[in-house]
Motif scaffolding. Structure first.
Motif, PDB file in Angstrom:
ATOM      1  N   UNK A   1       4.990   4.088   2.061  1.00 55.22           N
ATOM      2  CA  UNK A   1       4.663   2.807   1.441  1.00 55.22           C
ATOM      3  C   UNK A   1       5.022   1.650   2.356  1.00 55.22           C
ATOM      4  N   UNK A   2       4.221   0.591   2.341  1.00 52.59           N
ATOM      5  CA  UNK A   2       4.474  -0.577   3.191  1.00 52.59           C
ATOM      6  C   UNK A   2       3.870  -1.812   2.544  1.00 52.59           C
ATOM      7  N   UNK A   3       4.493  -2.944   2.786  1.00 48.01           N
ATOM      8  CA  UNK A   3       3.960  -4.221   2.316  1.00 48.01           C
ATOM      9  C   UNK A   3       2.892  -4.707   3.293  1.00 48.01           C
ATOM     10  N   UNK A   4       1.956  -5.490   2.799  1.00 49.36           N
ATOM     11  CA  UNK A   4       1.000  -6.147   3.692  1.00 49.36           C
ATOM     12  C   UNK A   4       1.089  -7.651   3.460  1.00 49.36           C
ATOM     13  N   UNK A   5       0.684  -8.411   4.453  1.00 50.75           N
ATOM     14  CA  UNK A   5       0.880  -9.854   4.370  1.00 50.75           C
ATOM     15  C   UNK A   5       2.194 -10.247   5.017  1.00 50.75           C
ATOM     16  N   UNK A   6       2.381 -11.501   5.257  1.00 48.06           N
ATOM     17  CA  UNK A   6       3.547 -11.979   5.999  1.00 48.06           C
ATOM     18  C   UNK A   6       4.729 -12.359   5.108  1.00 48.06           C
ATOM     19  N   UNK A   7       4.473 -12.608   3.840  1.00 50.86           N
ATOM     20  CA  UNK A   7       5.548 -13.138   2.994  1.00 50.86           C
ATOM     21  C   UNK A   7       5.977 -12.198   1.874  1.00 50.86           C
ATOM     22  N   UNK A   8       5.237 -11.148   1.631  1.00 53.11           N
ATOM     23  CA  UNK A   8       5.536 -10.282   0.494  1.00 53.11           C
ATOM     24  C   UNK A   8       6.306  -9.043   0.945  1.00 53.11           C
TER      25      UNK A   8
ATOM     26  N   UNK B   1       8.218  -5.284   0.530  1.00 52.48           N
ATOM     27  CA  UNK B   1       7.914  -4.069  -0.223  1.00 52.48           C
ATOM     28  C   UNK B   1       8.825  -4.002  -1.453  1.00 52.48           C
ATOM     29  N   UNK B   2       8.255  -3.794  -2.656  1.00 50.14           N
ATOM     30  CA  UNK B   2       9.084  -3.795  -3.871  1.00 50.14           C
ATOM     31  C   UNK B   2       9.991  -2.575  -3.946  1.00 50.14           C
ATOM     32  N   UNK B   3      11.291  -2.752  -4.134  1.00 47.17           N
ATOM     33  CA  UNK B   3      12.228  -1.618  -4.179  1.00 47.17           C
ATOM     34  C   UNK B   3      11.911  -0.614  -5.284  1.00 47.17           C
ATOM     35  N   UNK B   4      11.316  -1.074  -6.388  1.00 43.36           N
ATOM     36  CA  UNK B   4      11.046  -0.149  -7.485  1.00 43.36           C
ATOM     37  C   UNK B   4       9.889   0.809  -7.161  1.00 43.36           C
ATOM     38  N   UNK B   5       9.245   0.621  -6.011  1.00 41.20           N
ATOM     39  CA  UNK B   5       8.219   1.550  -5.548  1.00 41.20           C
ATOM     40  C   UNK B   5       8.774   2.549  -4.526  1.00 41.20           C
ATOM     41  N   UNK B   6      10.068   2.520  -4.293  1.00 44.94           N
ATOM     42  CA  UNK B   6      10.684   3.469  -3.367  1.00 44.94           C
ATOM     43  C   UNK B   6      10.519   4.909  -3.853  1.00 44.94           C
ATOM     44  N   UNK B   7      10.523   5.841  -2.911  1.00 41.51           N
ATOM     45  CA  UNK B   7      10.487   7.263  -3.234  1.00 41.51           C
ATOM     46  C   UNK B   7      11.915   7.804  -3.336  1.00 41.51           C
ATOM     47  N   UNK B   8      12.053   8.866  -4.117  1.00 39.87           N
ATOM     48  CA  UNK B   8      13.334   9.545  -4.256  1.00 39.87           C
ATOM     49  C   UNK B   8      13.109  11.048  -4.095  1.00 39.87           C
TER      50      UNK B   8
ATOM     51  N   UNK C   1       0.851  -1.186   0.000  1.00 39.04           N
ATOM     52  CA  UNK C   1       0.000   0.000   0.000  1.00 39.04           C
ATOM     53  C   UNK C   1       0.887   1.237   0.000  1.00 39.04           C
ATOM     54  N   UNK C   2       0.455   2.276  -0.693  1.00 40.17           N
ATOM     55  CA  UNK C   2       1.148   3.563  -0.697  1.00 40.17           C
ATOM     56  C   UNK C   2       0.121   4.652  -0.433  1.00 40.17           C
TER      57      UNK C   2
END
Length: 205
Positions: A65-72, A74-81, A38-39
């Motif tokens: 931004x943060x991942x949800x669920x126990x195994x997934x 957070x995708x690095x390509x969704x990082x902010x700059x 989620x973002x």
């Protein structure tokens, strides 16, 4: 999938002098896919008329931004700059925030905050803020910027925010708004990449 709410009270589209434009956006990866995150983003443009024809203008954004669920993860390509004309002027585009420990390159982060504060000088065009035939084709301002990117909320520290001040000019062209700035970074740290003169082509704010 994204869901947004926008509230706009600006007095005009081009070079507003009063009002605000606020937006809240939630972007999420649909359950069932390989990615789960989620973002949440809040952005505000605000314009406050001041005496003697001056205008205080704010362009600010906070995002997480943060991942949800126990195994997934957070995708690095969704990082902010951050860094550059659209976030914190006075630093090269996208160079602020966490760096790779091996090569020193910026890797971004899951938390973004910046605030661009401008004191806009009186326009050479028509001064009536309610005039829809507003004729100004340029805008000049003094600015103070503040912001940075952090790996996550736990890494946020006020002393890590970068700040700069300087002069900015915007000229309207058939291709869009040409924006120029000359910044003086106030608190560069080791590994930062200052860049005083910057140019961008974009929106009319």
């Amino acid at each position: 999938t994204s869901l947004s709410y926008v509230h706009d009270t600006e007095n005009r589209i081009i070079f507003p002098t009063s009002g605000t434009r606020e937006s809240v956006t939630l972007s999420t990866a649909i359950p069932g896919g390989d990615l789960r995150y989620n973002i949440l983003t809040y952005q505000q443009y605000a314009f406050l008329p001041l005496p003697f024809g001056l205008v205080y203008a704010l362009n600010g954004e906070a995002a997480y931004g943060a991942a949800y669920g126990k195994t997934s993860p957070y995708p690095p390509f969704k990082n902010f700059f951050a860094g550059g004309p659209d976030t914190v002027r006075g630093w090269e585009i996208g160079t602020l925030g966490p760096l790779d420990s091996n090569n020193g390159l910026p890797i971004g982060g899951r938390m973004l905050f910046y605030a661009q504060n401008e004191f806009v000088l009186p326009s050479f065009g028509k001064q009536n803020e309610n005039d829809q035939n507003y004729s100004a084709s340029s805008r000049f301002a003094f600015f103070v910027d503040l912001g940075n990117v952090f790996a996550g909320p736990g890494d946020f520290k006020f002393k890590q925010l970068r700040a700069s001040w300087g002069l900015a000019a915007t000229f309207l062209t058939p291709l869009g708004a040409m924006k120029f700035s000359y910044a003086f970074p106030m608190n560069p740290k080791a590994g930062d990449r200052p860049e005083r003169f910057q140019f961008t082509l974009g929106a009319y704010y």
